[in-house]
Design a protein around this motif. Structure first.
Motif, PDB file in Angstrom:
ATOM      1  N   VAL A 154      35.848  29.414 -44.100  1.00 25.10           N
ATOM      2  CA  VAL A 154      37.228  29.705 -44.493  1.00 25.10           C
ATOM      3  C   VAL A 154      38.202  28.704 -43.874  1.00 25.10           C
ATOM      4  O   VAL A 154      38.877  27.960 -44.594  1.00 25.10           O
ATOM      5  CB  VAL A 154      37.626  31.153 -44.124  1.00 25.10           C
ATOM      6  CG1 VAL A 154      39.077  31.424 -44.538  1.00 25.10           C
ATOM      7  CG2 VAL A 154      36.697  32.157 -44.807  1.00 25.10           C
ATOM      8  N   LEU A 155      38.282  28.675 -42.552  1.00 27.80           N
ATOM      9  CA  LEU A 155      39.243  27.778 -41.893  1.00 27.80           C
ATOM     10  C   LEU A 155      39.106  26.318 -42.318  1.00 27.80           C
ATOM     11  O   LEU A 155      40.126  25.648 -42.539  1.00 27.80           O
ATOM     12  CB  LEU A 155      39.104  27.899 -40.373  1.00 27.80           C
ATOM     13  CG  LEU A 155      40.046  26.962 -39.599  1.00 27.80           C
ATOM     14  CD1 LEU A 155      41.454  27.540 -39.543  1.00 27.80           C
ATOM     15  CD2 LEU A 155      39.538  26.677 -38.201  1.00 27.80           C
ATOM     16  N   PRO A 156      37.896  25.766 -42.444  1.00 30.56           N
ATOM     17  CA  PRO A 156      37.804  24.348 -42.836  1.00 30.56           C
ATOM     18  C   PRO A 156      38.503  24.035 -44.152  1.00 30.56           C
ATOM     19  O   PRO A 156      38.959  22.908 -44.361  1.00 30.56           O
ATOM     20  CB  PRO A 156      36.285  24.122 -42.934  1.00 30.56           C
ATOM     21  CG  PRO A 156      35.702  25.093 -41.966  1.00 30.56           C
ATOM     22  CD  PRO A 156      36.566  26.318 -42.095  1.00 30.56           C
ATOM     23  N   TYR A 157      38.595  25.011 -45.067  1.00 30.72           N
ATOM     24  CA  TYR A 157      39.362  24.808 -46.297  1.00 30.72           C
ATOM     25  C   TYR A 157      40.847  24.982 -46.048  1.00 30.72           C
ATOM     26  O   TYR A 157      41.669  24.133 -46.409  1.00 30.72           O
ATOM     27  CB  TYR A 157      38.912  25.813 -47.368  1.00 30.72           C
ATOM     28  CG  TYR A 157      37.608  25.467 -48.033  1.00 30.72           C
ATOM     29  CD1 TYR A 157      37.550  24.524 -49.057  1.00 30.72           C
ATOM     30  CD2 TYR A 157      36.429  26.091 -47.654  1.00 30.72           C
ATOM     31  CE1 TYR A 157      36.353  24.206 -49.689  1.00 30.72           C
ATOM     32  CE2 TYR A 157      35.222  25.785 -48.264  1.00 30.72           C
ATOM     33  CZ  TYR A 157      35.191  24.838 -49.279  1.00 30.72           C
ATOM     34  OH  TYR A 157      34.008  24.527 -49.896  1.00 30.72           O
ATOM     35  N   THR A 158      41.220  26.117 -45.445  1.00 30.01           N
ATOM     36  CA  THR A 158      42.642  26.453 -45.362  1.00 30.01           C
ATOM     37  C   THR A 158      43.414  25.501 -44.457  1.00 30.01           C
ATOM     38  O   THR A 158      44.563  25.172 -44.735  1.00 30.01           O
ATOM     39  CB  THR A 158      42.829  27.898 -44.867  1.00 30.01           C
ATOM     40  OG1 THR A 158      42.304  28.038 -43.551  1.00 30.01           O
ATOM     41  CG2 THR A 158      42.119  28.883 -45.787  1.00 30.01           C
ATOM     42  N   ILE A 159      42.782  25.041 -43.375  1.00 20.95           N
ATOM     43  CA  ILE A 159      43.490  24.140 -42.462  1.00 20.95           C
ATOM     44  C   ILE A 159      43.681  22.770 -43.111  1.00 20.95           C
ATOM     45  O   ILE A 159      44.663  22.073 -42.835  1.00 20.95           O
ATOM     46  CB  ILE A 159      42.752  24.026 -41.108  1.00 20.95           C
ATOM     47  CG1 ILE A 159      43.702  23.503 -40.025  1.00 20.95           C
ATOM     48  CG2 ILE A 159      41.509  23.148 -41.209  1.00 20.95           C
ATOM     49  CD1 ILE A 159      43.123  23.568 -38.614  1.00 20.95           C
ATOM     50  N   GLY A 160      42.764  22.409 -44.002  1.00 16.98           N
ATOM     51  CA  GLY A 160      42.901  21.128 -44.694  1.00 16.98           C
ATOM     52  C   GLY A 160      44.134  21.084 -45.570  1.00 16.98           C
ATOM     53  O   GLY A 160      44.796  20.046 -45.693  1.00 16.98           O
ATOM     54  N   ASP A 161      44.471  22.214 -46.183  1.00 13.84           N
ATOM     55  CA  ASP A 161      45.659  22.288 -47.027  1.00 13.84           C
ATOM     56  C   ASP A 161      46.917  21.996 -46.214  1.00 13.84           C
ATOM     57  O   ASP A 161      47.849  21.344 -46.694  1.00 13.84           O
ATOM     58  CB  ASP A 161      45.730  23.680 -47.656  1.00 13.84           C
ATOM     59  CG  ASP A 161      46.807  23.788 -48.709  1.00 13.84           C
ATOM     60  OD1 ASP A 161      46.941  22.868 -49.537  1.00 13.84           O
ATOM     61  OD2 ASP A 161      47.538  24.803 -48.699  1.00 13.84           O
ATOM     62  N   TYR A 162      46.934  22.473 -44.964  1.00 16.02           N
ATOM     63  CA  TYR A 162      48.072  22.203 -44.071  1.00 16.02           C
ATOM     64  C   TYR A 162      48.052  20.766 -43.561  1.00 16.02           C
ATOM     65  O   TYR A 162      49.070  20.072 -43.552  1.00 16.02           O
ATOM     66  CB  TYR A 162      48.037  23.183 -42.903  1.00 16.02           C
ATOM     67  CG  TYR A 162      49.056  22.889 -41.812  1.00 16.02           C
ATOM     68  CD1 TYR A 162      50.388  23.257 -41.967  1.00 16.02           C
ATOM     69  CD2 TYR A 162      48.682  22.232 -40.638  1.00 16.02           C
ATOM     70  CE1 TYR A 162      51.330  22.989 -40.986  1.00 16.02           C
ATOM     71  CE2 TYR A 162      49.614  21.956 -39.644  1.00 16.02           C
ATOM     72  CZ  TYR A 162      50.933  22.333 -39.821  1.00 16.02           C
ATOM     73  OH  TYR A 162      51.857  22.058 -38.842  1.00 16.02           O
ATOM     74  N   LEU A 163      46.874  20.306 -43.147  1.00 13.12           N
ATOM     75  CA  LEU A 163      46.771  18.973 -42.538  1.00 13.12           C
ATOM     76  C   LEU A 163      46.980  17.848 -43.546  1.00 13.12           C
ATOM     77  O   LEU A 163      47.269  16.706 -43.156  1.00 13.12           O
ATOM     78  CB  LEU A 163      45.411  18.823 -41.855  1.00 13.12           C
ATOM     79  CG  LEU A 163      45.206  19.716 -40.623  1.00 13.12           C
ATOM     80  CD1 LEU A 163      43.777  19.612 -40.109  1.00 13.12           C
ATOM     81  CD2 LEU A 163      46.201  19.361 -39.516  1.00 13.12           C
ATOM     82  N   ALA A 164      46.854  18.154 -44.835  1.00 13.20           N
ATOM     83  CA  ALA A 164      47.109  17.132 -45.856  1.00 13.20           C
ATOM     84  C   ALA A 164      48.537  16.606 -45.761  1.00 13.20           C
ATOM     85  O   ALA A 164      48.815  15.465 -46.166  1.00 13.20           O
ATOM     86  CB  ALA A 164      46.845  17.717 -47.245  1.00 13.20           C
ATOM     87  N   LYS A 165      49.425  17.419 -45.210  1.00 14.89           N
ATOM     88  CA  LYS A 165      50.831  17.011 -45.073  1.00 14.89           C
ATOM     89  C   LYS A 165      51.082  16.293 -43.741  1.00 14.89           C
ATOM     90  O   LYS A 165      52.217  15.914 -43.447  1.00 14.89           O
ATOM     91  CB  LYS A 165      51.735  18.236 -45.189  1.00 14.89           C
ATOM     92  CG  LYS A 165      51.528  19.021 -46.493  1.00 14.89           C
ATOM     93  CD  LYS A 165      52.246  20.348 -46.474  1.00 14.89           C
ATOM     94  CE  LYS A 165      51.935  21.176 -47.707  1.00 14.89           C
ATOM     95  NZ  LYS A 165      50.508  21.591 -47.796  1.00 14.89           N
TER      96      LYS A 165
END
Length: 667
Positions: A480-491
């Protein structure tokens, strides 16, 4: 008060997670090499998250206060891990796991998070088998399953009575690989003492090197808390002695809301306390309830004779025994959920049927299982079932294969052979369903600050089903976290390295140092444990298995008095220039005292009974939990407003689309 936005994706429940993953922003591999992530904690959630983020290409700094990541408390989870694979062909499915979890949590969890958990559960087993986790297998070679409380299927995968340890070794091996290739920097014997927030975003932590005493600044583009639960607020619990709330509490004071602190699980199968000298309690796995039958003497005079030592439990005939769970809950019997089993044990003991010297114990008896398994083995070996001695021997061998290490542990602690005489058990604090509030992305109310595993509140509602803690920890960390944190870190790909000389780092470090100096210069007269035990007694007596309005108000006043006495009269020996475990403990207990007050306030505010939160004023005629769905079907998320200021409660309304809200019944 505001209404919280959980950021649940639109669409059908069964499609939310897949649709979400298909539409989030991604970080390309080259950009991941320029992004730093801090992970606090190395239990199953923290180790799996660190390993996966490192494998994806992020630069990870991982912190634990133990001497090795393998010391994390996840190793103490003995019984198993749930997954909806339906290996037994008994009707299990993703939906049934989802439904059982929502129902088991007494309809106080967020549906979307629970459904996602059920969806990824099968992936966890595949991942762990690939890592070499030695799950138990059937004769044909397939993975074996057993049942846990609150379900009517067998979905719990296990490795004897040491599942948590074996799963942690699997996660540790993956973590070690990332450490070896340099993608994860491991900071053992480091304790996080504050979160650093810059312009509304979590940008790092302040940590203390517990060996040298050095205060360190560490920066990152995101911070992940995987620091476990807060059960040690009760002093006596099944948690490791070092388990604490400090990481989550520092986040709370930096703006991360704390959700449902009063949702604490009391585990029904623990070794009873033997006196005031104890510093912790020992869990006997819930897996034992698969084959053990729970009972007390049917007549008080027999219970009194057992307590004074004039009668052995093995001398009490069947017709003078009360198998009270089987009597009260015929559909589920000994496998009712933990909160139900715990309250039932307390009720019997309070009524005078307890079986140890303190009157706080019931029996967990394997005699029937030994005979049942023995007769099966006798048939297979062509031995007459009338040969009771051989049947008993064969039955004991089967039980030993399934639960041997647990039986050995019990005998070493209690000095009684559980193959020959029933175990004694009693409920004890075990797990915390409350924790840092997170949205669907596992992000807290502070941007870039995430909480996973037991540190967050999201999946279990007011009561956790057995074998679901390991499932949530690994689901969050691996899938879960590896996907969701990527959405934030893309910025964050253009942000660049976060400097540690920013004013926010300087200010946070100064607060940490000032607090340490305050402890060391206090010159009080009482050790830290004095206050921890005092707090624990208030919590257990008035905020424990059963609560009422008067007791909770008294608890709040008493905890406030303990806090005042603590800061005026605590004595912390030694210095801050090296290893000082009393100094470590002082900081943790100070946080526990503040948490205890919020815990009691949350319990006082919730004028209903649900799951592990049992208010005596709100119960059915049969003594079951009485929910108030009209007024309390929400998550209570508390916001810190400053020292001496009342915290503000925010609500996240819970909506139930897939599961009908109704009274739980295990009868």
């Amino acid at each position: 008060m505001s209404v919280l936005n959980s950021n649940i994706p639109e669409g059908k429940m069964s499609e939310k997670w897949e649709n979400y993953k298909e539409h989030i922003d991604l970080v390309n591999p080259a950009n991941k090499r320029g992004i730093d992530v801090i992970v606090v904690g190395t239990g199953l959630a923290g180790a799996s998250a660190s390993a996966t983020l490192g494998e994806l290409g992020y630069n990870v700094k991982t912190f634990c206060f133990q001497d090795s990541p393998r010391r994390a408390h996840s190793i103490a989870a003995q019984g198993g891990i749930n997954a909806a694979k339906n290996y037994q062909g008994d009707g299990d499915s993703v939906f049934r796991l989802f439904y059982d979890t929502v129902k088991g949590g007494d309809y106080r969890s967020r549906e979307a998070n629970v459904h996602r958990l059920a969806e990824v559960s099968g992936n966890i087993i595949d991942q762990c088998v690939a890592q070499g986790v030695p799950f138990a297998r059937e004769y044909g070679g397939l993975l074996d399953n057993r049942s846990f409380g609150g379900v009517l299927v067998s979905r719990t995968f296990y490795a004897a009575g040491q599942t948590g340890q074996q799963l942690l070794l699997g996660a540790y091996s993956a973590l070690s690989r990332q450490i070896a290739i340099g993608k994860v920097q491991m900071y053992n014997r480091h304790e996080m003492l504050d979160v650093v927030v810059v312009d509304g975003k979590a940008r790092g932590i302040i940590a203390r090197n517990l060996i040298t005493g050095e205060i360190e600044r560490h920066s990152a583009h995101a911070v992940v808390l995987a620091s476990g639960g807060y059960g040690n607020v009760f002093f006596l619990s099944t948690n490791a002695m070092g388990s604490n709330v400090t990481a989550s509490w520092k986040a709370y004071k930096r703006g991360a809301f704390f959700a449902n602190p009063c949702y604490t699980q009391i585990h029904p199968t623990c070794i009873p306390r033997s006196g005031d000298h104890q510093s912790k309690l020992t869990l006997m796995s819930e897996s034992l309830r698969n084959d053990g039958r729970i009972w007390v003497p049917l007549h008080k005079e027999d219970a009194e004779k057992v307590r004074n030592g004039s009668l052995k439990p093995t001398d009490i005939p069947e017709d003078r025994r009360d198998y009270y769970l089987e009597r009260r809950y015929p559909a589920f019997g000994n496998l009712v959920p933990r909160d139900v089993a715990s309250r039932a044990a307390k009720e019997r003991c309070d009524a005078g049927f307890g079986v140890n010297k303190t009157g706080e114990a019931v029996y967990l008896d394997f005699a029937s299982a030994i005979q049942r398994y023995g007769k099966v083995q006798a048939r297979l070996h062509g031995i007459a079932e009338s040969n009771t001695e051989e049947v008993t021997r064969l039955g004991k061998e089967v039980v030993k294969e399934k639960y041997g290490n647990l039986f050995e542990m019990y005998e070493k602690i209690v000095d009684q052979n559980p193959y020959e005489t029933p175990m004694m058990i009693y409920p004890a604090v075990h797990y915390t369903m409350g924790g840092t509030w997170v949205d669907y992305n596992l992000m807290t109310t502070v941007n870039g600050l995430y909480a996973i595993g037991e540190a967050n509140f999201s999946d279990h509602g007011a009561n956790r089903l057995g074998a679901s803690a390991l499932m949530q920890g690994l689901a969050d960390g691996y899938f879960v976290l590896p996907y969701t944190i990527g959405d934030y870190l893309a910025k964050e790909i253009r942000t660049g390295k976060i400097p540690t000389d920013l004013p926010e780092f300087v200010a946070a470090e100064k607060e940490v140092v000032d607090r340490i100096n305050k402890f060391l210069n206090n010159k009080g007269s009482k050790p830290v444990d004095y206050f921890h035990k005092k707090l624990g007694k208030v919590m257990w007596d008035k905020v424990g298995m059963a609560r009422n309005e008067q007791g909770l108000k008294e608890a709040i006043a008493e905890i406030q008095a303990i806090k005042e006495e603590f800061w005026s009269d605590v004595f912390v020996p030694g210095s801050d220039k090296g290893l000082n475990q009393e100094l470590e403990k002082a900081g943790r207990v100070a946080d526990f005292i503040e948490l205890g007050e919020l815990f009691a306030k949350d319990a006082l505010n919730r004028k209903e009974s649900c799951g592990g939160h049992f208010r005596e004023e709100y119960q059915t005629a049969e003594g079951e939990a009485l929910r108030d769905d009209k007024n309390f079907a929400y998550v209570a998320a508390w916001q810190y407003k400053g020292e001496g200021v009342e915290p503000e409660m925010h609500k996240e309304q819970l909506e139930f689309v897939e599961v009908e809200l109704k009274t739980r019944s295990y009868k």
